[in-house]
Scaffold this active site. Sequence first.
Site, short mmCIF file in Angstrom:
data_model
loop_
_atom_site.label_atom_id
_atom_site.label_comp_id
_atom_site.label_asym_id
_atom_site.label_seq_id
_atom_site.Cartn_x
_atom_site.Cartn_y
_atom_site.Cartn_z
N ASP A 145 0.59 -1.02 -0.56
CA ASP A 145 0.08 -0.09 0.01
C ASP A 145 0.95 1.60 0.01
OD1 ASP A 145 -1.13 -1.95 1.31
OD2 ASP A 145 -2.87 -0.99 0.83
N ASP A 194 -1.45 -2.82 -4.09
CA ASP A 194 -2.19 -0.80 -4.17
C ASP A 194 -0.71 -0.20 -4.55
OD1 ASP A 194 -4.69 -2.06 -2.99
OD2 ASP A 194 -4.60 -1.00 -1.27
N TYR A 227 -1.89 4.04 -6.63
CA TYR A 227 -3.21 5.20 -5.45
C TYR A 227 -3.42 6.14 -6.85
CZ TYR A 227 -3.41 2.83 -1.39
OH TYR A 227 -3.13 1.57 -0.10
N ASN A 243 -7.09 -3.70 -4.70
CA ASN A 243 -8.25 -3.08 -5.20
C ASN A 243 -8.21 -2.22 -5.53
OD1 ASN A 243 -7.55 -2.57 -2.39
ND2 ASN A 243 -9.22 -1.01 -2.76
N HIS A 256 -3.66 -9.99 -0.80
CA HIS A 256 -3.74 -8.43 -0.84
C HIS A 256 -4.57 -8.02 0.76
CE1 HIS A 256 -3.65 -3.92 -0.70
NE2 HIS A 256 -4.86 -4.17 -1.21
N HIS A 276 -12.18 -2.71 6.59
CA HIS A 276 -12.51 -3.82 5.78
C HIS A 276 -12.50 -5.40 6.60
CE1 HIS A 276 -10.25 -0.83 3.23
NE2 HIS A 276 -9.13 -0.82 3.98
N HIS A 291 -3.67 -4.08 2.23
CA HIS A 291 -4.59 -3.46 2.50
C HIS A 291 -5.98 -3.10 3.54
CE1 HIS A 291 -9.17 -2.98 0.99
NE2 HIS A 291 -8.98 -3.87 0.70
N VAL A 292 -4.80 -2.78 5.24
CA VAL A 292 -4.92 -2.39 6.17
C VAL A 292 -4.06 -1.28 6.26
CG1 VAL A 292 -5.51 -2.48 8.85
CG2 VAL A 292 -6.69 -4.13 7.53
N HIS A 293 -4.55 0.19 6.70
CA HIS A 293 -2.91 1.05 6.49
C HIS A 293 -2.28 0.84 8.23
CE1 HIS A 293 -5.22 2.52 2.41
NE2 HIS A 293 -4.38 1.45 2.50
#
Length: 462
Positions: free
Chosen positions: A162, A191, A194, A228, A313, A323, A350-352
């Site tokens: 990410d 990711d 962006y 995503n 991801h 999420h 995915h989870v930041h």
Amino acid sequence: MGLFSLFVTLFLILNVAVICNGGITSKFVRKVEKTIDMPLDSDVFSVPPGYNAPQQVHITQGDHDGKGVIVSWVTMDEPGSNKVLYWSEKSKDKHHARGHMVTYRFYNYTSGFIHHCTINHLEYDTKYYYVVGLGLTERQFWFTTPPKVGPDVPYTFGLIGDLGQSFDSNKTLSHYESSLSKGQTVLFVGDLCYADQYPLHDNNRWDTWGRFVERSNAYQSWIWTAGNHEIDFLPEYGETVPFKPYTNRYPVPYRASGSTAPFWYSIKRASAYIIVLASYSAYGKYTPQYKWLEEEFPKVNRTETPWLIVLMHSPWYNSYNYHYMEGETMRVMYEPWFVKYKVDVVFAGHVHAYERSERVSNIAYNIVNGVCNPVSDQSAPVYITIGDGGNLEGLATNMTEPQPKYSAYREASFGHAIFDIKNRTHAYYGWHRNQDGVATAADSMWFFNRVWYPEAEHPVSQ
Ligand SMILES: *[C@@H]1O[C@H](CO)[C@@H](O)[C@H](O)[C@H]1NC(C)=O
Ligand SMILES: *[C@@H]1O[C@H](CO)[C@@H](O)[C@H](O)[C@H]1NC(C)=O
Ligand SMILES: *[C@@H]1O[C@H](CO)[C@@H](O)[C@H](O)[C@H]1NC(C)=O
Ligand SMILES: *[C@@H]1O[C@H](CO)[C@@H](O)[C@H](O)[C@H]1NC(C)=O
Ligand SMILES: *[C@@H]1O[C@H](CO)[C@@H](O)[C@H](O)[C@H]1NC(C)=O
Ligand SMILES: [Fe+2]
């Protein structure tokens, strides 16, 4: 002195309280700052000088075993040459490989000339120089091929997820580059840039990102996972084919592992077998991904590649309030295989934020028995969320309370990790938050291989 012992006692009580809850929720205090993208005129986005100079140069593994490399680059003014000139440090004989070129349109954006060139049959463990942009403006880089696949080959992977292109992304990449353990290849858990956060998914932000990470990615392979933010599905503007920018720009060697799509595939690299899964392609029973994975796991020979690593991801185990359950349906489908085939570690993004789990599984439930809690399981992987690269969406700071038992360590800070394989039994893992010096690992653990040394590990967190 009395006050001091009071503090010590308090600290111990607090610590015990935290441990009883499950794992550790870090007490690290960050400065709260907004995460903003670097402006278009930033130094990291600068265009290399010269007419039609190749830019966004990046490499990834090009075959199943690590003797191939895919070199990609973009020219803006005209197509230019498809060729890569390369030579090994040992022999100095120069070779050419010929690639192919693609372009794509995304609504009213037209890409530059995107070149991909696969170089095969390289020697293992060898430094190669390569030149792209033959003719008008040449640029030279180098890479080192991984050692021959084998059980006791040390190898060091970096983990980034990410990433995006904010000032924090730049800090994460710089911190990774200066890491003392010298990552040799990045396992990127999805990711990338962006661009889809901009109006019309402004694809110029794919180009800036390619220029931003070139300083690492032209010299070492980044192994790609689709997230995503790679979907770029924009039907209201006629963009109905998912993953269009991503697949045009970031090829992967999926055919070499018998996969039929670039979103799930596997590679061997040194002593590791890496399986990349697609959170955003169908994975239910009878789907191409399911059938591929079903046949893939039995092919992994742990005598040849002791370390079995899975990238995806969307995480399966995630105790942040973001999420919620997004990884759950894939977990239900595939987790029994992960336990059966003794996956060592799963990295997701995915989870930041950052999180590391205990070795747990949750595969007993059968619709009627009500047995649906994660249980300690020494055949199960450790699940690591490393979606803390620093993109413009900012940190995920809201956690479920209390911390679930399966969660060993969690912290909402930007950073990267290093998975440093020593031999068939031991790998040293460390997570490095951006605020710390290069020598500090805020969370670390010795991994014991699940096949060769399946003992319980004793994590050392701080
Ligand atoms: C694409 O369309 C948008 C919105 O209509 C406009 O702002 C932008 O300038 C256009 N870009 C190009 C390259 O034509
Ligand atoms: C990004 O990081 C590099 C290396 O640390 C530095 O030279 C550069 O100035 C930074 N750029 C921005 C826009 O922060
Ligand atoms: C697994 O790999 C080892 C070492 O390369 C090899 O000797 C063995 O034959 C392989 N096993 C299978 C079932 O292919
Ligand atoms: C954290 O998430 C929970 C669950 O979604 C929500 O109820 C709560 O309001 C959130 N807290 C903050 C500070 O955003
Ligand atoms: C594997 O590496 C670990 C950690 O460096 C070391 O303690 C162990 O002795 C090594 N095992 C062998 C067989 O060399
Ligand atoms: Fe994501």
